[in-house]
Scaffold this active site. Structure first.
Site, PDB file in Angstrom:
ATOM      1  N   SER A  68      -7.224  10.374   5.942  1.00 35.80           N
ATOM      2  CA  SER A  68      -7.850   9.277   5.383  1.00 35.80           C
ATOM      3  C   SER A  68      -8.064   8.321   6.250  1.00 35.80           C
ATOM      4  CB  SER A  68      -6.972   8.874   3.976  1.00 35.80           C
ATOM      5  OG  SER A  68      -7.748   7.518   3.695  1.00 35.80           O
ATOM      6  N   TYR A  85       0.368   5.008   0.128  1.00 32.04           N
ATOM      7  CA  TYR A  85      -0.714   6.100   0.471  1.00 32.04           C
ATOM      8  C   TYR A  85      -0.868   6.197   1.962  1.00 32.04           C
ATOM      9  CZ  TYR A  85      -5.070   9.114  -0.012  1.00 32.04           C
ATOM     10  OH  TYR A  85      -5.815   9.881   0.410  1.00 32.04           O
TER      11      TYR A  85
END
Length: 261
Positions: free
Chosen positions: A148, A161
């Site tokens: 990500s 995350y």
């Protein structure tokens, strides 16, 4: 002859969103694709049917991630599915796409339970899926981990995350160094804002579109097809000299001011 003809692939979290886009693209390139999913039988069946309707080959594999024995369950089912369709359990491409993000994420609000689940699904599962898949892979094997852009960009609510995705980048570098002698490459693809059925509610409003455009070099929200194209390249022969990389597939998110003054 398509670029992945005769090859086999496993995509985790392959029934929806970016994962589905990856499955459809790899199948279109000629691969036999194992579509892993956690619980949505209908979405998985629809993904397989869509691939087959387009002339591709795929089968679904249901297994929950983040629980004891998850990697064994996935790889065991994939091996059985491959043997049934090809006569062997050889796996050419592993795409670790499945992840969860259902957490507050901030240092002042995260809970141990949510934190542990994030790491169980987003880090532990890919680690052991690679471990269990490597005996099925040979020279020319490809491992693609989906990371990500939040490892590069500090966003509110994304701390825990982002930590899991930073771990994936570290996993990529170390495994690439270990398996390179076997002719296997390992890379990470890091998406940015990407519209899926799960993100549409906050990426579709005009103000969100404008915000994304203002903060990206390529002024639009990404699509699963954008990410799938990068993964397909890394899964193919032309990427044979690329390993241990993090490919930023964010459309140039948060590069800095576009103009001064």
């Amino acid at each position: 002859m398509t670029s992945l003809s005769g090859r086999t692939a496993l995509v985790t979290g392959g029934s929806r969103g970016i994962g589905r886009g990856i499955c459809e693209r790899l199948a279109a390139e000629g691969a036999l694709v194992a579509v892993h999913y956690g619980s949505d039988d209908g979405a998985a069946a629809d993904t397989v049917a869509t691939i087959e309707a387009a002339g591709g080959r795929a089968f679904a594999v249901r297994a929950e991630l983040g629980v004891a024995g998850d990697a064994d369950a996935v790889i065991g089912a994939v091996g059985a599915g491959l043997r049934e369709r090809t006569g062997h359990a050889h796996l050419d491409v592993l795409v670790n796409n499945a992840a969860v993000g259902d957490s507050d994420g901030d240092i002042d609000s995260e809970t141990p339970q949510a934190f542990d689940r994030l790491f169980a699904v987003n880090v532990r599962a890919p680690f052991f899926l690679i471990q269990k898949a490597l005996p099925l892979m040979g020279a020319g094997g490809r491992i693609v981990n989906i990371g990500s852009g939040v490892t590069r960009i500090a966003l509110p609510g994304e701390l825990a995350y982002a930590m899991t995705k930073a771990a994936i980048e570290t996993l990529t570098r170390n495994v690439a160094n270990q398996v390179g002698s076997r002719g296997i490459t390992v890379n990470t693809v890091a998406p940015g804002p990407t519209r899926t059925d799960r993100t549409a509610h906050f990426l579709d409003p005009p103000e969100a579109q404008a915000m994304v455009a203002a903060n990206q070099a390529l002024e639009r929200v990404g699509t699963p097809a954008d990410i799938a194209g990068v993964v397909a390249f890394l899964a193919g022969a032309d990427s044979a000299w690329l390993t241990a990389n993090v490919i930023d597939a964010t459309g140039g998110s948060y590069l800095g001011p576009k103009r001064l003054g």
